[in-house]
Motif scaffolding. Sequence first.
Motif, PDB file in Angstrom:
ATOM      1  N   GLY A 152      -5.239  37.563 -23.209  1.00 29.83           N
ATOM      2  CA  GLY A 152      -6.571  37.531 -23.796  1.00 29.83           C
ATOM      3  C   GLY A 152      -7.433  38.688 -23.348  1.00 29.83           C
ATOM      4  N   HIS A 153      -7.158  39.229 -22.167  1.00 29.81           N
ATOM      5  CA  HIS A 153      -7.901  40.408 -21.732  1.00 29.81           C
ATOM      6  C   HIS A 153      -7.444  41.620 -22.540  1.00 29.81           C
ATOM      7  CE1 HIS A 153     -10.294  38.950 -18.395  1.00 29.81           C
ATOM      8  NE2 HIS A 153      -9.243  38.275 -17.928  1.00 29.81           N
ATOM      9  N   THR A 166     -10.062  35.198 -13.840  1.00 32.24           N
ATOM     10  CA  THR A 166      -9.496  36.542 -13.821  1.00 32.24           C
ATOM     11  C   THR A 166     -10.595  37.545 -14.145  1.00 32.24           C
ATOM     12  OG1 THR A 166      -8.794  36.309 -16.145  1.00 32.24           O
ATOM     13  CG2 THR A 166      -7.146  35.845 -14.436  1.00 32.24           C
ATOM     14  N   SER A 212     -11.410  41.637 -15.191  1.00 32.50           N
ATOM     15  CA  SER A 212     -10.685  42.702 -15.871  1.00 32.50           C
ATOM     16  C   SER A 212     -11.504  43.980 -16.068  1.00 32.50           C
ATOM     17  CB  SER A 212     -10.226  42.177 -17.241  1.00 32.50           C
ATOM     18  OG  SER A 212      -9.661  43.186 -18.034  1.00 32.50           O
ATOM     19  N   THR A 239     -14.907  41.716 -18.628  1.00 25.16           N
ATOM     20  CA  THR A 239     -15.068  40.269 -18.747  1.00 25.16           C
ATOM     21  C   THR A 239     -14.415  39.550 -17.575  1.00 25.16           C
ATOM     22  OG1 THR A 239     -13.004  39.824 -19.969  1.00 25.16           O
ATOM     23  CG2 THR A 239     -14.957  40.416 -21.277  1.00 25.16           C
ATOM     24  N   LYS A 248     -12.527  35.758 -17.290  1.00 28.97           N
ATOM     25  CA  LYS A 248     -12.036  34.635 -18.072  1.00 28.97           C
ATOM     26  C   LYS A 248     -11.706  33.482 -17.126  1.00 28.97           C
ATOM     27  CE  LYS A 248     -10.289  37.162 -22.064  1.00 28.97           C
ATOM     28  NZ  LYS A 248     -11.174  36.598 -23.077  1.00 28.97           N
ATOM     29  N   TRP A 277      -9.518  29.997 -16.873  1.00 29.79           N
ATOM     30  CA  TRP A 277      -8.298  29.448 -17.465  1.00 29.79           C
ATOM     31  C   TRP A 277      -8.007  28.064 -16.930  1.00 29.79           C
ATOM     32  CZ3 TRP A 277      -5.945  32.861 -20.856  1.00 29.79           C
ATOM     33  CH2 TRP A 277      -6.313  34.208 -20.746  1.00 29.79           C
ATOM     34  N   CYS A 330      -7.458  29.599 -22.201  1.00 30.77           N
ATOM     35  CA  CYS A 330      -8.721  30.190 -21.756  1.00 30.77           C
ATOM     36  C   CYS A 330      -9.834  29.228 -22.154  1.00 30.77           C
ATOM     37  CB  CYS A 330      -8.928  31.553 -22.399  1.00 30.77           C
ATOM     38  SG  CYS A 330     -10.495  32.331 -21.919  1.00 30.77           S
ATOM     39  N   GLN A 373     -13.249  29.669 -20.953  1.00 26.53           N
ATOM     40  CA  GLN A 373     -14.524  30.399 -21.002  1.00 26.53           C
ATOM     41  C   GLN A 373     -14.236  31.890 -20.900  1.00 26.53           C
ATOM     42  OE1 GLN A 373     -17.761  29.562 -21.262  1.00 26.53           O
ATOM     43  NE2 GLN A 373     -18.038  27.517 -20.441  1.00 26.53           N
ATOM     44  N   THR A 374     -15.017  32.687 -21.600  1.00 25.40           N
ATOM     45  CA  THR A 374     -15.034  34.136 -21.396  1.00 25.40           C
ATOM     46  C   THR A 374     -16.457  34.510 -21.022  1.00 25.40           C
ATOM     47  OG1 THR A 374     -13.245  34.511 -22.977  1.00 25.40           O
ATOM     48  CG2 THR A 374     -14.624  36.407 -22.422  1.00 25.40           C
ATOM     49  N   VAL A 385     -19.140  37.283 -20.382  1.00 24.68           N
ATOM     50  CA  VAL A 385     -19.185  38.598 -21.011  1.00 24.68           C
ATOM     51  C   VAL A 385     -20.195  39.620 -20.505  1.00 24.68           C
ATOM     52  CG1 VAL A 385     -19.494  39.742 -23.263  1.00 24.68           C
ATOM     53  CG2 VAL A 385     -18.225  37.630 -23.120  1.00 24.68           C
ATOM     54  N   GLY A 430     -20.949  28.371 -18.560  1.00 22.96           N
ATOM     55  CA  GLY A 430     -20.593  29.769 -18.781  1.00 22.96           C
ATOM     56  C   GLY A 430     -21.795  30.696 -18.813  1.00 22.96           C
TER      57      GLY A 430
END
Length: 153
Positions: A49-50, A72, A74, A78, A80, A82, A89, A91-92, A94, A129
């Motif tokens: 997803g990253h 995680t 990145s 972002t 993420k 998990w 995933c 939540q992201t 941002v 989030g």
Amino acid sequence: RTFRGHTDEVNTVRWSPSKSILASCSDDFTARLWTPDPDESPCLHELRGHQAQIYTLDWRPGAGEGAQMLATASYDATVKLWDAESGACVQTLVPHGEPVFAVAFSPDGSLVASGSKDRCLRVWDVKSGKVCKMYEGAGGVFSVAWDATGQRL
């Protein structure tokens, strides 16, 4: 036991709080969850997803609701979150404007802190989030750690 699967450099490897799952993240844009159980296939989940390299990761502490959660961080700016049991995933996070180099859950697992090259340290509420607090420094933030009480970073 040897774990094979990443196709580029591995940046961070950490055991889950229960010591039953090993997580790794890599420059191949993935994180992987591994089991040490020799009777099972070693890779439990490949977390995709990253959009860029994953620099680091952290496990949510504790044994309560959502305990098997992994964060995680990145180069895609972002963080993420998990679900380690499903590999999904959930939540992201941002708002960072540059690569995220640091991530750490609070001792009670309700918050996660992230540090970025954008000079910002953000504290996020895990359930919503949303950013709870933001601090800006004079340079990039490359490491974050909570005190034992979860009151200070």
